[in-house]
Design a protein around this motif. Structure first.
Motif, PDB file in Angstrom:
ATOM      1  N   GLU A  16      46.139  33.487  40.268  1.00 32.44           N
ATOM      2  CA  GLU A  16      44.841  33.590  40.936  1.00 32.44           C
ATOM      3  C   GLU A  16      44.406  35.037  41.151  1.00 32.44           C
ATOM      4  N   ASN A  17      45.326  35.997  41.032  1.00 32.05           N
ATOM      5  CA  ASN A  17      44.987  37.417  41.210  1.00 32.05           C
ATOM      6  C   ASN A  17      44.774  38.138  39.882  1.00 32.05           C
ATOM      7  N   PHE A  18      44.531  37.410  38.819  1.00 33.41           N
ATOM      8  CA  PHE A  18      44.350  38.030  37.503  1.00 33.41           C
ATOM      9  C   PHE A  18      43.141  38.954  37.469  1.00 33.41           C
ATOM     10  N   SER A  19      42.257  38.806  38.421  1.00 32.77           N
ATOM     11  CA  SER A  19      41.037  39.631  38.433  1.00 32.77           C
ATOM     12  C   SER A  19      41.290  41.073  38.866  1.00 32.77           C
ATOM     13  N   ASP A  20      42.425  41.374  39.465  1.00 32.85           N
ATOM     14  CA  ASP A  20      42.716  42.723  39.948  1.00 32.85           C
ATOM     15  C   ASP A  20      43.298  43.577  38.835  1.00 32.85           C
ATOM     16  N   GLY A  21      42.447  44.455  38.273  1.00 31.03           N
ATOM     17  CA  GLY A  21      42.950  45.267  37.175  1.00 31.03           C
ATOM     18  C   GLY A  21      41.995  46.352  36.736  1.00 31.03           C
ATOM     19  N   LEU A  22      42.280  46.875  35.555  1.00 31.67           N
ATOM     20  CA  LEU A  22      41.502  47.944  34.939  1.00 31.67           C
ATOM     21  C   LEU A  22      41.205  47.559  33.499  1.00 31.67           C
ATOM     22  N   ILE A  23      39.953  47.716  33.100  1.00 35.17           N
ATOM     23  CA  ILE A  23      39.600  47.538  31.687  1.00 35.17           C
ATOM     24  C   ILE A  23      39.459  48.939  31.101  1.00 35.17           C
ATOM     25  N   LEU A  24      40.332  49.276  30.164  1.00 34.97           N
ATOM     26  CA  LEU A  24      40.294  50.582  29.532  1.00 34.97           C
ATOM     27  C   LEU A  24      39.137  50.652  28.538  1.00 34.97           C
ATOM     28  N   PRO A  25      38.720  51.860  28.151  1.00 35.43           N
ATOM     29  CA  PRO A  25      37.586  51.981  27.221  1.00 35.43           C
ATOM     30  C   PRO A  25      37.761  51.206  25.917  1.00 35.43           C
ATOM     31  N   GLY A  70      37.450  56.668  32.309  1.00 33.48           N
ATOM     32  CA  GLY A  70      36.498  55.786  31.645  1.00 33.48           C
ATOM     33  C   GLY A  70      36.785  54.317  31.884  1.00 33.48           C
ATOM     34  N   CYS A  71      37.627  54.018  32.865  1.00 34.16           N
ATOM     35  CA  CYS A  71      38.015  52.628  33.130  1.00 34.16           C
ATOM     36  C   CYS A  71      36.986  51.897  33.987  1.00 34.16           C
ATOM     37  N   VAL A  72      37.000  50.587  33.861  1.00 33.38           N
ATOM     38  CA  VAL A  72      36.246  49.696  34.732  1.00 33.38           C
ATOM     39  C   VAL A  72      37.270  49.060  35.664  1.00 33.38           C
ATOM     40  N   LEU A  73      37.039  49.191  36.966  1.00 32.39           N
ATOM     41  CA  LEU A  73      37.914  48.567  37.956  1.00 32.39           C
ATOM     42  C   LEU A  73      37.417  47.154  38.198  1.00 32.39           C
ATOM     43  N   THR A  74      38.308  46.197  38.124  1.00 29.19           N
ATOM     44  CA  THR A  74      37.912  44.811  38.341  1.00 29.19           C
ATOM     45  C   THR A  74      38.590  44.245  39.573  1.00 29.19           C
ATOM     46  N   ASP A  75      37.858  43.407  40.247  1.00 25.15           N
ATOM     47  CA  ASP A  75      38.316  42.709  41.436  1.00 25.15           C
ATOM     48  C   ASP A  75      37.456  41.458  41.489  1.00 25.15           C
ATOM     49  N   PHE A  92      34.828  42.172  30.130  1.00 26.02           N
ATOM     50  CA  PHE A  92      34.185  41.879  31.414  1.00 26.02           C
ATOM     51  C   PHE A  92      33.441  40.551  31.347  1.00 26.02           C
ATOM     52  N   ASP A  93      32.642  40.360  30.310  1.00 22.02           N
ATOM     53  CA  ASP A  93      31.866  39.118  30.171  1.00 22.02           C
ATOM     54  C   ASP A  93      32.769  37.898  30.031  1.00 22.02           C
ATOM     55  N   ALA A  94      33.859  38.030  29.286  1.00 29.20           N
ATOM     56  CA  ALA A  94      34.786  36.908  29.123  1.00 29.20           C
ATOM     57  C   ALA A  94      35.440  36.555  30.465  1.00 29.20           C
ATOM     58  N   MET A  95      35.868  37.569  31.207  1.00 33.23           N
ATOM     59  CA  MET A  95      36.505  37.313  32.509  1.00 33.23           C
ATOM     60  C   MET A  95      35.495  36.717  33.496  1.00 33.23           C
ATOM     61  N   ARG A  96      34.256  37.149  33.394  1.00 38.01           N
ATOM     62  CA  ARG A  96      33.202  36.597  34.242  1.00 38.01           C
ATOM     63  C   ARG A  96      32.940  35.129  33.902  1.00 38.01           C
ATOM     64  N   ARG A  97      32.832  34.833  32.608  1.00 40.99           N
ATOM     65  CA  ARG A  97      32.598  33.444  32.166  1.00 40.99           C
ATOM     66  C   ARG A  97      33.701  32.501  32.645  1.00 40.99           C
ATOM     67  N   HIS A  98      34.914  33.005  32.710  1.00 37.67           N
ATOM     68  CA  HIS A  98      36.052  32.174  33.116  1.00 37.67           C
ATOM     69  C   HIS A  98      36.269  32.165  34.631  1.00 37.67           C
ATOM     70  N   GLY A  99      35.395  32.841  35.369  1.00 38.68           N
ATOM     71  CA  GLY A  99      35.448  32.779  36.821  1.00 38.68           C
ATOM     72  C   GLY A  99      36.375  33.778  37.493  1.00 38.68           C
ATOM     73  N   PHE A 100      36.919  34.732  36.752  1.00 39.71           N
ATOM     74  CA  PHE A 100      37.792  35.732  37.362  1.00 39.71           C
ATOM     75  C   PHE A 100      36.997  36.835  38.053  1.00 39.71           C
ATOM     76  N   LEU A 101      35.788  37.088  37.582  1.00 38.75           N
ATOM     77  CA  LEU A 101      34.936  38.143  38.133  1.00 38.75           C
ATOM     78  C   LEU A 101      33.559  37.594  38.455  1.00 38.75           C
ATOM     79  N   THR A 102      32.892  38.254  39.389  1.00 42.24           N
ATOM     80  CA  THR A 102      31.498  37.922  39.677  1.00 42.24           C
ATOM     81  C   THR A 102      30.607  38.810  38.802  1.00 42.24           C
TER      82      THR A 102
END
Length: 128
Positions: A16-25, A70-75, A92-102
């Motif tokens: 359930e905490n998969f949303s806490d991370g960094l998306i590298l460039p 250049g990272c994106v912080l996700t929560d 980002f869009d894939a994680m959003r579609r799957h409900g991990f991110l708003t």
């Protein structure tokens, strides 16, 4: 790690905490365990003590690290970064579609440009 549709489906049930991370460039996704600040610092070859000395005293350490990596912080609640690369946007869009991110994304690009300009003006004034 590379984010795939299969991985996202699996993580819905495993973590359930998969949303806490960094998306590298390049679109690679790094999970964080000690917080975003430490996660960003871990990307540098320098030690955390050395990194702290590099960050201007009048700047936000988190924003400075985002700009330099250049990272994106996700929560789950929101995400923050600069203008996303196409690879970051895809993850980002894939994680959003799957409900991990708003949908909440805070783009710091203009803020960082303003800080850079102010710093340059300050340096010019000191030289005069």
């Amino acid at each position: 790690m590379k984010v795939t549709e299969e991985l996202l489906e699996e993580m819905k049930y495993k973590d359930e905490n998969f949303s806490d991370g960094l998306i590298l460039p390049d679109g690679d996704y790094h999970r964080i365990t000690k917080g975003h600040l430490h996660g960003l610092m871990a990307l540098f070859p320098e030690t955390e003590d050395e990194i702290w000395k590099m960050i201007p005293e009048d700047d936000s350490p988190l924003f400075w690290l985002i700009e330099k990596t250049g990272c994106v912080l996700t929560d789950y609640n929101n995400s923050i970064g600069m203008k996303m690369t196409p690879a970051q946007k895809q993850v980002f869009d894939a994680m959003r579609r799957h409900g991990f991110l708003t949908d909440d994304y805070y783009d710091l690009t203009k803020q960082r440009e303003k800080v850079k300009k102010e710093r340059e003006e300050k340096e010019q004034a000191q030289k005069s």
